[in-house]
Design a protein around this motif. Structure first.
Motif, short mmCIF file in Angstrom:
data_model
loop_
_atom_site.label_atom_id
_atom_site.label_comp_id
_atom_site.label_asym_id
_atom_site.label_seq_id
_atom_site.Cartn_x
_atom_site.Cartn_y
_atom_site.Cartn_z
N LYS A 288 0.86 -1.19 0.00
CA LYS A 288 0.00 0.00 0.00
C LYS A 288 0.89 1.23 0.00
CE LYS A 288 -3.96 -0.91 2.93
NZ LYS A 288 -4.43 -0.59 4.26
N LYS A 289 0.38 2.27 -0.61
CA LYS A 289 1.14 3.53 -0.63
C LYS A 289 0.63 4.48 0.44
CE LYS A 289 0.75 4.27 -5.20
NZ LYS A 289 1.02 4.78 -6.53
N ASP A 290 1.29 5.62 0.50
CA ASP A 290 0.82 6.74 1.32
C ASP A 290 0.83 6.50 2.82
OD1 ASP A 290 0.52 8.25 -0.97
OD2 ASP A 290 -1.45 7.36 -1.35
N TYR A 291 1.90 5.93 3.27
CA TYR A 291 2.14 5.87 4.71
C TYR A 291 3.06 7.04 5.08
CZ TYR A 291 0.25 1.15 5.20
OH TYR A 291 -0.58 0.06 5.23
N ALA A 292 3.07 7.33 6.38
CA ALA A 292 4.04 8.31 6.88
C ALA A 292 4.77 7.68 8.07
CB ALA A 292 3.31 9.58 7.33
N GLU B 214 0.86 1.12 12.54
CA GLU B 214 0.89 -0.12 11.78
C GLU B 214 2.19 -0.91 11.95
OE1 GLU B 214 -1.43 -0.29 8.64
OE2 GLU B 214 -2.48 1.56 9.05
N TYR B 215 3.30 -0.21 12.01
CA TYR B 215 4.60 -0.86 12.25
C TYR B 215 5.41 0.06 13.14
CZ TYR B 215 3.11 -3.27 8.06
OH TYR B 215 2.38 -3.97 7.16
N THR B 216 6.35 -0.55 13.88
CA THR B 216 7.19 0.27 14.75
C THR B 216 8.65 -0.16 14.65
OG1 THR B 216 6.64 -1.27 16.51
CG2 THR B 216 5.49 0.84 16.53
N PRO B 217 9.33 0.20 13.59
CA PRO B 217 10.76 -0.13 13.51
C PRO B 217 11.55 0.72 14.51
CG PRO B 217 9.96 0.94 11.47
CD PRO B 217 8.84 0.97 12.46
N ASN B 218 12.53 0.08 15.17
CA ASN B 218 13.25 0.77 16.24
C ASN B 218 14.75 0.85 16.02
OD1 ASN B 218 10.91 1.04 17.63
ND2 ASN B 218 11.24 -0.73 18.94
N GLY B 219 15.35 1.93 16.52
CA GLY B 219 16.80 2.01 16.65
C GLY B 219 17.11 1.99 18.14
N ILE B 220 18.33 2.34 18.53
CA ILE B 220 18.63 2.31 19.97
C ILE B 220 17.94 3.47 20.69
CG2 ILE B 220 20.49 2.59 21.68
CD1 ILE B 220 20.35 -0.16 20.57
N ASP B 221 18.26 4.67 20.29
CA ASP B 221 17.61 5.80 20.96
C ASP B 221 16.57 6.46 20.06
OD1 ASP B 221 18.80 5.47 23.38
OD2 ASP B 221 20.49 6.79 22.96
N THR B 222 16.07 5.67 19.11
CA THR B 222 15.06 6.18 18.18
C THR B 222 13.99 5.13 18.02
OG1 THR B 222 16.72 7.27 16.83
CG2 THR B 222 14.65 6.82 15.76
N PHE B 223 12.78 5.52 17.97
CA PHE B 223 11.77 4.57 17.48
C PHE B 223 10.84 5.31 16.53
CE2 PHE B 223 8.11 5.78 19.99
CZ PHE B 223 8.67 6.36 21.12
N SER B 224 10.28 4.52 15.61
CA SER B 224 9.47 5.11 14.55
C SER B 224 8.09 4.50 14.56
CB SER B 224 10.11 4.87 13.19
OG SER B 224 11.40 5.40 13.19
N LEU B 225 7.13 5.29 14.20
CA LEU B 225 5.76 4.79 14.12
C LEU B 225 5.26 5.01 12.70
CD1 LEU B 225 5.96 6.71 17.06
CD2 LEU B 225 4.27 4.97 17.50
N VAL B 226 4.85 3.94 12.08
CA VAL B 226 4.36 4.03 10.71
C VAL B 226 2.84 4.11 10.76
CG1 VAL B 226 4.24 2.87 8.46
CG2 VAL B 226 6.32 2.71 9.85
N VAL B 227 2.29 5.16 10.17
CA VAL B 227 0.84 5.39 10.22
C VAL B 227 0.33 5.82 8.85
CG1 VAL B 227 0.79 6.04 12.66
CG2 VAL B 227 1.20 7.78 10.95
N SER B 228 -0.98 5.82 8.69
CA SER B 228 -1.56 6.28 7.43
C SER B 228 -1.26 7.76 7.23
CB SER B 228 -3.08 6.04 7.48
OG SER B 228 -3.76 7.12 6.87
N GLY B 229 -0.74 8.11 6.07
CA GLY B 229 -0.34 9.49 5.80
C GLY B 229 -1.50 10.46 5.88
N ALA B 230 -2.64 10.07 5.29
CA ALA B 230 -3.80 10.98 5.25
C ALA B 230 -4.30 11.25 6.66
CB ALA B 230 -4.90 10.36 4.40
N LYS C 115 -4.13 15.13 9.44
CA LYS C 115 -5.18 15.83 10.18
C LYS C 115 -4.76 16.22 11.59
CE LYS C 115 -8.98 13.68 7.78
NZ LYS C 115 -9.49 12.33 7.84
N SER C 116 -3.86 15.41 12.22
CA SER C 116 -3.55 15.71 13.62
C SER C 116 -2.06 15.91 13.87
CB SER C 116 -4.10 14.62 14.53
OG SER C 116 -4.18 13.41 13.88
#
Ligand code: ASP
Length: 440
Positions: free
Chosen positions: A296-300, A331-347, A351-352
């Motif tokens: 799927k496209k359009d994630y952030a 949807e996904y949470t790829p992590n580094g040591i002192d970083t973590f990322s949250l993948v969510v729907s871009g649209a 809005k928030s």
């Protein structure tokens, strides 16, 4: 041996399609329970009967005449009956529906009439008994299906018989009609198969099973011969949709094989879906390490960094809470040591975004927040990838050779998928590279 068959809207769209259905049912004595949808589209610009029924109800609600729309849908069924030379009293049935409409028939009750009329006609045509869905498919007050009650009722009604059941609806304990969400005849079929402990649930539609990749991206992708429910979940979550998403639960519970078949190509074996397959029966085909590719496209991606974050207790929970409070699924949470990322729907993030960033700054005490948009997620899904070294290596070198930059990598420990994040503009190329390197 007992088979439950469900025929979708395109299989019920015209007299010519009814003839195909009859040939399929007649070819096998054990095909004894047939679940039908309302008539669907005959051509791309045709109307689905269910859409017309909803439209009729909307007309009535606003006090506008729906004669024209009702006339159209009546005509569709009358044409089928007459072309097949059947004697079903459609005029009487249509008059009853009209009368109900004048007396405030509910939207669900009216929407269900497409399946009801299809069921009457198909029962007449096949010479099977018609069993109305209201006789056995019981909804509880919370809107879920009362499985114990429904299964017992159907077992009694179907014993030793050949029957046709309309899909899509059932009744509450007080007899009022309730429908599933759109496309819900798939669920009726699955419930009937589970109730009767069917040997197989054949879901007849207009495609020869589930394809390994999106045909708009990959030219002539191969169909998937066998897929597990877990794999299917992964694939449909990321875009490959053939069945109503609630279909699988009743049959998966009993490990009843679900076979997607094509009414217009009945000799094609289609796709078999099961909870698990016997490993010994699996073809040792190299090309089949991957079951399918979806995306799927359009994630952030929102990446949050802070020195010492990995040893800070509760930081990830706080971030999740902020997203949760904004109604955003992570949807996904790829992590580094002192970083973590949250993948969510871009649209949805758009809005928030400002509110989320200011809350992260405040509650997690960091200003180091990066937002990257236009991410596409592509997943290679396959149960045979587990415990097989070298698969991800192949994925990465194939993409590297094509100059595609991978922005995110994730694999869950069950090893049924390899998930990649790439730029949205590389989406189609990524799907094609994966397909070519594993399937071709
Ligand atoms: N006729 C219903 C719909 O169009 C249900 C179904 O076909 O499965 O949604």
């Amino acid at each position: 041996m007992l088979k439950v068959l469900k025929f979708g809207g395109s299989s019920m769209a015209s007299a010519a399609q009814y003839a195909k259905v009859k040939a399929i049912v007649d070819a096998d004595e054990t095909r004894s329970v047939v679940v039908v949808s309302a008539a669907g589209k005959r051509t791309a610009d045709d109307h689905k009967i269910t859409d017309l029924l909803y439209l009729c109800h909307a007309h009535m609600r606003y006090g506008v005449s729906c004669d024209a729309v009702f006339g159209m849908l009546s005509q569709r069924y009358l044409e089928i009956r007459d072309a097949l030379g059947l004697s079903t009293d459609l005029e009487g049935e249509l008059a009853k529906i009209r009368e109900g409409m004048e007396n405030g028939m509910s939207e669900a009750a009216l929407a269900s009439r497409g399946e009801y009329l299809s069921g009457l006609l198909m029962a007449d045509y096949l010479g099977f008994e018609f069993v109305d869905a209201t006789q056995w498919l019981r909804f509880s007050l919370d809107g879920t299906v009362d499985q114990d009650w429904s299964y017992a009722a159907l077992r009694e009604l179907a014993a030793g018989k050949h029957i046709v059941i309309p899909g899509f609806y059932g009744a509450m304990a007080d007899g009022s009609i309730r429908t599933f969400t759109r496309g819900g005849s798939d669920i009726t079929g699955a419930l009937a198969a589970a109730a009767l402990d069917a040997d197989i649930y054949e879901n007849w539609t207009d495609v020869s099973g589930i394809l390994m990749a999106d045909p708009r991206i990959v030219e002539n992708p191969e169909p998937i011969p066998r897929v597990t429910y877990t794999e299917l979940r992964e694939l449909s979550y990321l875009g490959a949709q053939v069945l109503h998403e609630d279909t699988i639960f009743p049959v998966a519970e009993k490990n009843i094989p679900l076979n997607i078949r094509n009414t217009n190509d009945p000799t094609h074996p289609g796709t078999v879906i099961m909870e698990r397959f016997d490993e010994d029966e699996e073809p040792a085909d190299e090309r089949r390490f991957i079951t399918g590719i979806a995306g799927k496209k359009d994630y952030a991606v929102v990446s949050i960094s802070k020195r010492g974050l990995s040893s800070e207790i509760g930081a990830i929970r706080k971030a999740f809470e902020i997203f949760e409070n904004h109604g955003l699924a992570v949807e996904y949470t790829p992590n580094g040591i002192d970083t973590f990322s949250l993948v969510v729907s871009g649209a949805k993030l758009d809005k928030s975004l400002h509110s989320i960033i200011s809350q992260v700054q405040e509650k997690l005490g960091t200003k180091d927040i990066q937002v990257k948009k236009d991410l596409a997620i592509v997943a290679a899904v396959g149960r045979r990838m587990a415990n097989r070294p070298g698969i991800s290596g192949r994925v990465f070198s194939a993409l590297g050779r094509e100059g595609i930059n991978i922005r995110l990598i994730s694999q869950d420990p069950r090893e049924v998928n390899i998930i990649l994040g790439v730029d949205s503009q590389d989406f189609a190329a990524t799907v094609r590279v994966l397909y070519d390197s594993f399937v071709k």
